[in-house]
Design a protein around this motif. Sequence first.
Motif, PDB file in Angstrom:
ATOM      1  N   ALA A  39       0.842  -1.205   0.000  1.00 64.78           N
ATOM      2  CA  ALA A  39       0.000   0.000   0.000  1.00 64.78           C
ATOM      3  C   ALA A  39       0.873   1.250   0.000  1.00 64.78           C
ATOM      4  O   ALA A  39       0.597   2.218  -0.726  1.00 64.78           O
ATOM      5  N   TRP A  40       1.940   1.247   0.802  1.00 69.24           N
ATOM      6  CA  TRP A  40       2.830   2.407   0.865  1.00 69.24           C
ATOM      7  C   TRP A  40       3.513   2.633  -0.485  1.00 69.24           C
ATOM      8  O   TRP A  40       3.550   3.751  -1.002  1.00 69.24           O
ATOM      9  N   ILE A  41       4.059   1.565  -1.075  1.00 70.10           N
ATOM     10  CA  ILE A  41       4.711   1.677  -2.386  1.00 70.10           C
ATOM     11  C   ILE A  41       3.695   2.117  -3.435  1.00 70.10           C
ATOM     12  O   ILE A  41       3.989   2.951  -4.294  1.00 70.10           O
ATOM     13  N   SER A  42       2.474   1.589  -3.356  1.00 70.52           N
ATOM     14  CA  SER A  42       1.420   1.960  -4.308  1.00 70.52           C
ATOM     15  C   SER A  42       1.017   3.427  -4.174  1.00 70.52           C
ATOM     16  O   SER A  42       0.526   4.029  -5.123  1.00 70.52           O
ATOM     17  N   HIS A  43       1.240   4.004  -3.014  1.00 67.28           N
ATOM     18  CA  HIS A  43       0.973   5.426  -2.793  1.00 67.28           C
ATOM     19  C   HIS A  43       2.153   6.281  -3.273  1.00 67.28           C
ATOM     20  O   HIS A  43       1.959   7.341  -3.872  1.00 67.28           O
ATOM     21  N   GLU A  44       3.361   5.823  -3.014  1.00 69.73           N
ATOM     22  CA  GLU A  44       4.559   6.626  -3.290  1.00 69.73           C
ATOM     23  C   GLU A  44       4.936   6.677  -4.766  1.00 69.73           C
ATOM     24  O   GLU A  44       5.283   7.742  -5.279  1.00 69.73           O
ATOM     25  N   ILE A  45       4.916   5.557  -5.457  1.00 68.28           N
ATOM     26  CA  ILE A  45       5.398   5.539  -6.844  1.00 68.28           C
ATOM     27  C   ILE A  45       4.571   6.442  -7.759  1.00 68.28           C
ATOM     28  O   ILE A  45       5.154   7.202  -8.540  1.00 68.28           O
ATOM     29  N   PRO A  46       3.246   6.431  -7.719  1.00 74.02           N
ATOM     30  CA  PRO A  46       2.507   7.357  -8.591  1.00 74.02           C
ATOM     31  C   PRO A  46       2.843   8.824  -8.336  1.00 74.02           C
ATOM     32  O   PRO A  46       2.808   9.643  -9.264  1.00 74.02           O
ATOM     33  N   ARG A  47       3.186   9.169  -7.103  1.00 74.65           N
ATOM     34  CA  ARG A  47       3.568  10.546  -6.786  1.00 74.65           C
ATOM     35  C   ARG A  47       4.851  10.962  -7.509  1.00 74.65           C
ATOM     36  O   ARG A  47       5.107  12.155  -7.687  1.00 74.65           O
ATOM     37  N   LEU A  48       5.662  10.004  -7.921  1.00 73.57           N
ATOM     38  CA  LEU A  48       6.905  10.292  -8.639  1.00 73.57           C
ATOM     39  C   LEU A  48       6.662  10.561 -10.128  1.00 73.57           C
ATOM     40  O   LEU A  48       7.562  10.972 -10.832  1.00 73.57           O
ATOM     41  N   ARG A  49       5.465  10.287 -10.593  1.00 71.84           N
ATOM     42  CA  ARG A  49       5.056  10.484 -11.984  1.00 71.84           C
ATOM     43  C   ARG A  49       6.025   9.853 -12.988  1.00 71.84           C
ATOM     44  O   ARG A  49       6.532  10.536 -13.896  1.00 71.84           O
ATOM     45  N   PRO A  50       6.286   8.563 -12.857  1.00 71.10           N
ATOM     46  CA  PRO A  50       7.244   7.946 -13.767  1.00 71.10           C
ATOM     47  C   PRO A  50       6.697   7.788 -15.187  1.00 71.10           C
ATOM     48  O   PRO A  50       5.518   7.495 -15.386  1.00 71.10           O
ATOM     49  N   ALA A  51       7.573   7.996 -16.151  1.00 78.26           N
ATOM     50  CA  ALA A  51       7.254   7.695 -17.547  1.00 78.26           C
ATOM     51  C   ALA A  51       7.757   6.307 -17.908  1.00 78.26           C
ATOM     52  O   ALA A  51       7.248   5.672 -18.831  1.00 78.26           O
ATOM     53  N   THR A  52       8.779   5.846 -17.162  1.00 76.55           N
ATOM     54  CA  THR A  52       9.343   4.519 -17.406  1.00 76.55           C
ATOM     55  C   THR A  52       9.569   3.819 -16.073  1.00 76.55           C
ATOM     56  O   THR A  52      10.056   4.422 -15.120  1.00 76.55           O
ATOM     57  N   ALA A  95      -2.282   0.955 -13.506  1.00 77.02           N
ATOM     58  CA  ALA A  95      -3.406   1.882 -13.667  1.00 77.02           C
ATOM     59  C   ALA A  95      -3.155   3.217 -12.960  1.00 77.02           C
ATOM     60  O   ALA A  95      -3.761   4.230 -13.323  1.00 77.02           O
ATOM     61  N   LEU A  96      -2.247   3.220 -11.977  1.00 76.50           N
ATOM     62  CA  LEU A  96      -1.942   4.437 -11.226  1.00 76.50           C
ATOM     63  C   LEU A  96      -0.808   5.254 -11.847  1.00 76.50           C
ATOM     64  O   LEU A  96      -0.460   6.317 -11.346  1.00 76.50           O
ATOM     65  N   THR A  97      -0.221   4.717 -12.929  1.00 72.91           N
ATOM     66  CA  THR A  97       0.871   5.398 -13.636  1.00 72.91           C
ATOM     67  C   THR A  97       0.500   5.507 -15.115  1.00 72.91           C
ATOM     68  O   THR A  97       1.166   4.922 -15.970  1.00 72.91           O
ATOM     69  N   PRO A  98      -0.570   6.235 -15.423  1.00 72.15           N
ATOM     70  CA  PRO A  98      -1.053   6.282 -16.808  1.00 72.15           C
ATOM     71  C   PRO A  98       0.015   6.802 -17.759  1.00 72.15           C
ATOM     72  O   PRO A  98       0.732   7.749 -17.461  1.00 72.15           O
ATOM     73  N   GLY A  99       0.119   6.124 -18.890  1.00 77.23           N
ATOM     74  CA  GLY A  99       1.085   6.517 -19.907  1.00 77.23           C
ATOM     75  C   GLY A  99       2.484   6.003 -19.682  1.00 77.23           C
ATOM     76  O   GLY A  99       3.334   6.125 -20.562  1.00 77.23           O
ATOM     77  N   ALA A 100       2.760   5.435 -18.524  1.00 78.20           N
ATOM     78  CA  ALA A 100       4.111   4.938 -18.252  1.00 78.20           C
ATOM     79  C   ALA A 100       4.369   3.654 -19.032  1.00 78.20           C
ATOM     80  O   ALA A 100       3.481   2.819 -19.201  1.00 78.20           O
ATOM     81  N   TYR A 151      15.814   4.508 -16.240  1.00 82.80           N
ATOM     82  CA  TYR A 151      14.389   4.466 -15.925  1.00 82.80           C
ATOM     83  C   TYR A 151      14.072   5.531 -14.883  1.00 82.80           C
ATOM     84  O   TYR A 151      14.920   5.910 -14.084  1.00 82.80           O
ATOM     85  N   ASP A 152      12.826   5.944 -14.882  1.00 86.76           N
ATOM     86  CA  ASP A 152      12.399   6.863 -13.837  1.00 86.76           C
ATOM     87  C   ASP A 152      12.339   6.140 -12.497  1.00 86.76           C
ATOM     88  O   ASP A 152      12.787   6.663 -11.486  1.00 86.76           O
ATOM     89  N   VAL A 153      11.766   4.929 -12.500  1.00 85.28           N
ATOM     90  CA  VAL A 153      11.664   4.127 -11.280  1.00 85.28           C
ATOM     91  C   VAL A 153      12.103   2.700 -11.572  1.00 85.28           C
ATOM     92  O   VAL A 153      11.661   2.095 -12.549  1.00 85.28           O
TER      93      VAL A 153
END
Length: 170
Positions: A10-23, A40-45, A83-85
């Motif tokens: 849950a914590w990782i699922s909250h944190e990674i989208p906040r980083l707005r990764p493209a890759t 689904a939480l990283t649209p376009g990545a 990579y971004d993440v």
Amino acid sequence: MPRSRIEGKAWISHEIPRLRPATVLDVGAGMGTYSNLLRALTPGASWSCVEIFEPYVERFALHAKYDVIHRADIRDFAWPMAYDVVILGDVLEHLTLDDARGVWATARAHARFVALSIPIVEYPQGPENGNVHEAHLQEWSHDMVLSELDGVWRWQVNPKIGAYLARGVR
């Protein structure tokens, strides 16, 4: 095992989208847990993975979960890009300490951010499902993560699993 404990997800699922990764590169994809949770939480990545155990690719339909699949040992991985993440979800405990340090340093060199999920208690595990790479080779603690792995700046410690974010050096 190709799946992992729910702790820290849950914590990782909250944190990674906040980083707005493209890759995103998911190392040790297993059954594709992080793609299932975060795609689904990283649209376009663009999502790529590294999986060492060939049978998991078909068994868990990884082609439907990742844009690019690299069948490789992360210790010998020829990084095609930065990579971004980079996600090291339940990976480092399967390596010796020296190999884990090397993988960590290389991941940080190829990422803006590295996310880590790792058992931080005694958590023995041997080979499973014909996969010798499932064996745990190194025990970790929260203090050990902080002392051995550079760049960690955020974390959440659960009873058995620690979840960490580190800044990359790219």
